[in-house]
Scaffold this motif. Structure first.
Motif, PDB file in Angstrom:
ATOM      1  N   MET A 291      -9.002 -23.089  18.256  1.00  0.00           N
ATOM      2  CA  MET A 291      -8.814 -21.642  17.942  1.00  0.00           C
ATOM      3  C   MET A 291      -7.116 -21.758  17.396  1.00  0.00           C
ATOM      4  O   MET A 291      -6.413 -22.532  17.995  1.00  0.00           O
ATOM      5  CB  MET A 291      -8.620 -20.874  19.188  1.00  0.00           C
ATOM      6  CG  MET A 291      -8.400 -19.511  19.017  1.00  0.00           C
ATOM      7  SD  MET A 291      -8.185 -18.333  20.351  1.00  0.00           S
ATOM      8  CE  MET A 291     -10.033 -18.018  20.690  1.00  0.00           C
ATOM      9  N   ARG A 292      -7.215 -21.167  16.127  1.00  0.00           N
ATOM     10  CA  ARG A 292      -5.747 -21.192  15.534  1.00  0.00           C
ATOM     11  C   ARG A 292      -4.646 -20.283  16.342  1.00  0.00           C
ATOM     12  O   ARG A 292      -5.031 -19.091  16.756  1.00  0.00           O
ATOM     13  CB  ARG A 292      -5.875 -20.736  14.164  1.00  0.00           C
ATOM     14  CG  ARG A 292      -6.379 -21.891  13.216  1.00  0.00           C
ATOM     15  CD  ARG A 292      -7.147 -21.157  12.110  1.00  0.00           C
ATOM     16  NE  ARG A 292      -8.026 -21.950  11.671  1.00  0.00           N
ATOM     17  CZ  ARG A 292      -8.471 -21.699  10.157  1.00  0.00           C
ATOM     18  NH1 ARG A 292      -7.529 -20.989   9.531  1.00  0.00           N
ATOM     19  NH2 ARG A 292      -9.230 -22.505   9.689  1.00  0.00           N
ATOM     20  N   THR A 293      -3.538 -20.550  16.499  1.00  0.00           N
ATOM     21  CA  THR A 293      -2.669 -19.943  17.082  1.00  0.00           C
ATOM     22  C   THR A 293      -1.229 -20.028  16.520  1.00  0.00           C
ATOM     23  O   THR A 293      -1.071 -20.977  15.458  1.00  0.00           O
ATOM     24  CB  THR A 293      -2.372 -20.300  18.454  1.00  0.00           C
ATOM     25  OG1 THR A 293      -1.858 -21.786  18.574  1.00  0.00           O
ATOM     26  CG2 THR A 293      -3.521 -20.257  19.447  1.00  0.00           C
ATOM     27  N   VAL A 294      -0.347 -19.179  16.438  1.00  0.00           N
ATOM     28  CA  VAL A 294       1.106 -19.119  16.036  1.00  0.00           C
ATOM     29  C   VAL A 294       2.010 -18.672  17.213  1.00  0.00           C
ATOM     30  O   VAL A 294       1.608 -17.801  18.170  1.00  0.00           O
ATOM     31  CB  VAL A 294       1.022 -18.105  15.012  1.00  0.00           C
ATOM     32  CG1 VAL A 294       0.759 -16.611  15.373  1.00  0.00           C
ATOM     33  CG2 VAL A 294       2.212 -18.275  13.945  1.00  0.00           C
ATOM     34  N   ASP A 295       3.171 -19.086  17.023  1.00  0.00           N
ATOM     35  CA  ASP A 295       4.416 -18.659  17.752  1.00  0.00           C
ATOM     36  C   ASP A 295       4.595 -17.440  17.194  1.00  0.00           C
ATOM     37  O   ASP A 295       5.317 -17.284  16.065  1.00  0.00           O
ATOM     38  CB  ASP A 295       5.397 -19.355  17.774  1.00  0.00           C
ATOM     39  CG  ASP A 295       6.517 -19.452  18.983  1.00  0.00           C
ATOM     40  OD1 ASP A 295       6.493 -18.142  19.217  1.00  0.00           O
ATOM     41  OD2 ASP A 295       7.288 -19.925  18.885  1.00  0.00           O
ATOM     42  N   PHE A 296       4.421 -16.370  18.321  1.00  0.00           N
ATOM     43  CA  PHE A 296       4.726 -14.864  17.939  1.00  0.00           C
ATOM     44  C   PHE A 296       5.671 -14.390  19.017  1.00  0.00           C
ATOM     45  O   PHE A 296       5.128 -13.921  20.223  1.00  0.00           O
ATOM     46  CB  PHE A 296       3.427 -13.971  17.863  1.00  0.00           C
ATOM     47  CG  PHE A 296       3.583 -12.669  17.445  1.00  0.00           C
ATOM     48  CD1 PHE A 296       4.095 -12.399  16.135  1.00  0.00           C
ATOM     49  CD2 PHE A 296       3.213 -11.779  18.127  1.00  0.00           C
ATOM     50  CE1 PHE A 296       4.090 -10.933  15.787  1.00  0.00           C
ATOM     51  CE2 PHE A 296       3.438 -10.296  17.749  1.00  0.00           C
ATOM     52  CZ  PHE A 296       3.664  -9.874  16.569  1.00  0.00           C
ATOM     53  N   ALA A 297       6.831 -14.210  18.489  1.00  0.00           N
ATOM     54  CA  ALA A 297       7.603 -13.401  19.211  1.00  0.00           C
ATOM     55  C   ALA A 297       7.894 -14.406  20.818  1.00  0.00           C
ATOM     56  O   ALA A 297       7.888 -13.794  22.000  1.00  0.00           O
ATOM     57  CB  ALA A 297       7.561 -12.059  19.667  1.00  0.00           C
ATOM     58  N   GLY A 298       7.965 -15.711  20.899  1.00  0.00           N
ATOM     59  CA  GLY A 298       8.006 -16.598  21.836  1.00  0.00           C
ATOM     60  C   GLY A 298       6.624 -16.707  22.642  1.00  0.00           C
ATOM     61  O   GLY A 298       6.616 -17.485  23.479  1.00  0.00           O
ATOM     62  N   ARG A 299       5.431 -16.352  22.176  1.00  0.00           N
ATOM     63  CA  ARG A 299       4.232 -16.429  22.725  1.00  0.00           C
ATOM     64  C   ARG A 299       3.269 -17.075  21.855  1.00  0.00           C
ATOM     65  O   ARG A 299       3.117 -16.785  20.570  1.00  0.00           O
ATOM     66  CB  ARG A 299       3.551 -15.178  23.187  1.00  0.00           C
ATOM     67  CG  ARG A 299       4.142 -14.692  24.898  1.00  0.00           C
ATOM     68  CD  ARG A 299       3.501 -14.312  25.757  1.00  0.00           C
ATOM     69  NE  ARG A 299       2.084 -14.108  25.705  1.00  0.00           N
ATOM     70  CZ  ARG A 299       1.487 -12.930  26.142  1.00  0.00           C
ATOM     71  NH1 ARG A 299       2.215 -12.013  26.707  1.00  0.00           N
ATOM     72  NH2 ARG A 299       0.075 -13.009  26.362  1.00  0.00           N
ATOM     73  N   GLU A 300       2.521 -18.095  22.380  1.00  0.00           N
ATOM     74  CA  GLU A 300       1.423 -18.790  21.424  1.00  0.00           C
ATOM     75  C   GLU A 300       0.102 -17.872  21.396  1.00  0.00           C
ATOM     76  O   GLU A 300      -0.205 -17.648  22.531  1.00  0.00           O
ATOM     77  CB  GLU A 300       1.030 -20.112  21.949  1.00  0.00           C
ATOM     78  CG  GLU A 300       0.591 -21.003  21.253  1.00  0.00           C
ATOM     79  CD  GLU A 300       1.501 -21.403  19.988  1.00  0.00           C
ATOM     80  OE1 GLU A 300       2.763 -21.163  20.140  1.00  0.00           O
ATOM     81  OE2 GLU A 300       1.022 -21.942  18.938  1.00  0.00           O
ATOM     82  N   VAL A 301      -0.156 -17.185  20.297  1.00  0.00           N
ATOM     83  CA  VAL A 301      -1.271 -16.173  20.329  1.00  0.00           C
ATOM     84  C   VAL A 301      -2.128 -16.592  19.388  1.00  0.00           C
ATOM     85  O   VAL A 301      -1.754 -17.334  18.232  1.00  0.00           O
ATOM     86  CB  VAL A 301      -0.701 -14.660  19.906  1.00  0.00           C
ATOM     87  CG1 VAL A 301      -0.031 -14.339  21.100  1.00  0.00           C
ATOM     88  CG2 VAL A 301      -0.073 -14.547  18.580  1.00  0.00           C
ATOM     89  N   PRO A 302      -3.400 -16.322  19.257  1.00  0.00           N
ATOM     90  CA  PRO A 302      -4.479 -16.657  18.291  1.00  0.00           C
ATOM     91  C   PRO A 302      -4.137 -15.807  16.838  1.00  0.00           C
ATOM     92  O   PRO A 302      -3.412 -14.403  16.982  1.00  0.00           O
ATOM     93  CB  PRO A 302      -5.768 -15.905  18.716  1.00  0.00           C
ATOM     94  CG  PRO A 302      -5.462 -15.914  20.253  1.00  0.00           C
ATOM     95  CD  PRO A 302      -4.122 -15.694  20.554  1.00  0.00           C
ATOM     96  N   THR A 303      -4.548 -16.239  15.712  1.00  0.00           N
ATOM     97  CA  THR A 303      -3.924 -15.583  14.529  1.00  0.00           C
ATOM     98  C   THR A 303      -4.813 -14.395  14.194  1.00  0.00           C
ATOM     99  O   THR A 303      -4.565 -14.158  12.934  1.00  0.00           O
ATOM    100  CB  THR A 303      -3.813 -16.706  13.396  1.00  0.00           C
ATOM    101  OG1 THR A 303      -4.782 -17.408  13.387  1.00  0.00           O
ATOM    102  CG2 THR A 303      -2.496 -17.683  13.620  1.00  0.00           C
ATOM    103  N   ILE A 304      -5.557 -14.146  14.774  1.00  0.00           N
ATOM    104  CA  ILE A 304      -6.430 -12.940  14.588  1.00  0.00           C
ATOM    105  C   ILE A 304      -6.091 -12.063  15.566  1.00  0.00           C
ATOM    106  O   ILE A 304      -6.011 -12.285  17.085  1.00  0.00           O
ATOM    107  CB  ILE A 304      -7.751 -13.265  14.489  1.00  0.00           C
ATOM    108  CG1 ILE A 304      -8.068 -13.830  12.974  1.00  0.00           C
ATOM    109  CG2 ILE A 304      -8.475 -11.629  14.290  1.00  0.00           C
ATOM    110  CD1 ILE A 304      -9.557 -14.108  12.726  1.00  0.00           C
ATOM    111  N   GLY A 305      -5.698 -10.541  15.442  1.00  0.00           N
ATOM    112  CA  GLY A 305      -5.342  -9.676  16.461  1.00  0.00           C
ATOM    113  C   GLY A 305      -6.215  -8.480  16.263  1.00  0.00           C
ATOM    114  O   GLY A 305      -7.227  -8.543  15.474  1.00  0.00           O
ATOM    115  N   LEU A 306      -5.875  -7.319  16.784  1.00  0.00           N
ATOM    116  CA  LEU A 306      -6.552  -6.187  16.865  1.00  0.00           C
ATOM    117  C   LEU A 306      -5.881  -4.819  15.956  1.00  0.00           C
ATOM    118  O   LEU A 306      -4.605  -4.621  16.627  1.00  0.00           O
ATOM    119  CB  LEU A 306      -7.133  -5.761  18.126  1.00  0.00           C
ATOM    120  CG  LEU A 306      -8.116  -6.651  18.690  1.00  0.00           C
ATOM    121  CD1 LEU A 306      -8.009  -6.649  20.127  1.00  0.00           C
ATOM    122  CD2 LEU A 306      -9.511  -6.505  18.389  1.00  0.00           C
TER     123      LEU A 306
END
Ligand code: NDP
Length: 279
Positions: free
Chosen positions: A1-16
């Motif tokens: 699953m692809r992730t990105v560092d977003f405001a200090g959290r590693e999150v999937p690059t698709i959100g809602l």
């Protein structure tokens, strides 16, 4: 699953996304179910705003996150007219009440308005200090605005810029993307399906052809394309649990060079910088 560092959290690059939720277009419980289905499928970022349904979308998000707040990285946005040094605090408190939480993870300026960026940033930094928000960012800022923001005291703390980006809106590739990369911030891509118009846009037959090769849907191809470089987080909105799951599955779809070339031919990249578009 692809992730990105977003405001200090590693999150999937698709959100809602949540625009148009809370307006009665679909039952409120179904909208919350769709958000929960996305979270259950592994999505983490939930994007909303005080503007959407006059706070109604934030209330739907509050429903969806009841009992599972920590599953989400929650993004909301302040209206430009509320984005004064003290106005952001009052707006944030109203959003927190509707969201039924004690903190927003990333709080964005929805678009640039009459209040100076320096005031808004000072207001955001005070909210970070108080723990009401975890981080802050902006939306609909063009490359020049981003560079100006970088010069404002505290401006280097900007976590993201949320902009209109999809196969039919590739302008940011020449303006906003390089400016954001220079300050190391990921981009949030809004309307990644062009509000469902992408399925009938000129070039849509290429989407269909690529989708067929991967036994995927056109929506999944459009989303996989949007997140292809690893620095973009796409936030499709769906009020349908099945579509939320379908969109989440696009995280696993890797497009080949052949796919990307076919999509480039159908949806050409920009050749010269143009002003940022917004919806
Ligand atoms: P999207 O590009 O996400 O498109 C949403 C539309 O696509 C809805 O009609 C939805 O219908 C449909 N859809 C979703 N998934 C599928 C699928 N798998 N197959 C077919 N149709 C599908 O548009 P939005 O404008 O909603 O953008 C996404 C989010 O970005 C917003 O919800 C909001 O959170 C944010 N945003 C931010 C802006 C800003 O200024 N910062 C401006 C605009 C959006 P259905 O719900 O029936 O599934």
């Amino acid at each position: 699953m692809r992730t990105v560092d977003f405001a200090g959290r590693e999150v999937p690059t698709i959100g809602l996304g949540t625009w148009n939720m809370g307006e009665g277009r679909a039952p409120r419980s179904q909208e919350a179910d769709a958000l929960r289905a996305g979270l259950d499928a592994g999505l983490v970022v939930v994007d909303t705003a005080e503007m959407y349904a006059d706070g109604g979308a934030e209330e739907v998000v509050g429903d969806a996150l009841a009992g599972r707040r920590d599953d989400a990285v929650l993004v909301s946005k302040v209206y430009p007219h509320n984005a004064s040094r003290h106005g952001v605090r009052a707006a944030c408190e109203r959003s927190l009440a509707r969201l039924r939480t004690d903190h927003i993870d990333v709080y964005l300026l929805h678009w640039r308005g009459r209040h100076p960026l320096s005031e808004t940033v000072a207001g955001f930094e005070a909210l970070v200090d108080e723990g009401l928000i975890g981080a802050w960012g902006v939306s609909n800022l063009d490359a020049d605005d981003l560079r100006e923001l970088g010069q404002v005291p505290g401006g280097e703390g900007c976590a993201t810029n949320q902009v209109l980006y999809n196969l039919t809106r590739r302008g940011p590739e020449l303006g906003v993307f390089p400016a954001a990369a220079a300050s190391g911030m990921p981009i949030m891509a809004y309307s990644p399906l062009e509000q469902a118009r992408i399925f009938d846009a000129p070039g849509a037959e290429a989407l269909g052809a690529v989708a067929k090769r991967h036994d995927a849907t056109a929506a999944q191809v459009a989303l996989a394309w949007t997140i292809r470089n690893g620095r973009v987080l796409a936030i499709p909105k769906s009020a349908s649990p099945a579509r939320a799951r379908e969109n989440a599955a696009a995280l696993e779809l890797v497009l080949t060079h052949e796919d990307l070339a076919e999509l480039d031919a159908a949806f050409p990249a920009p050749t010269r910088p143009a002003p940022l578009e917004m919806l």
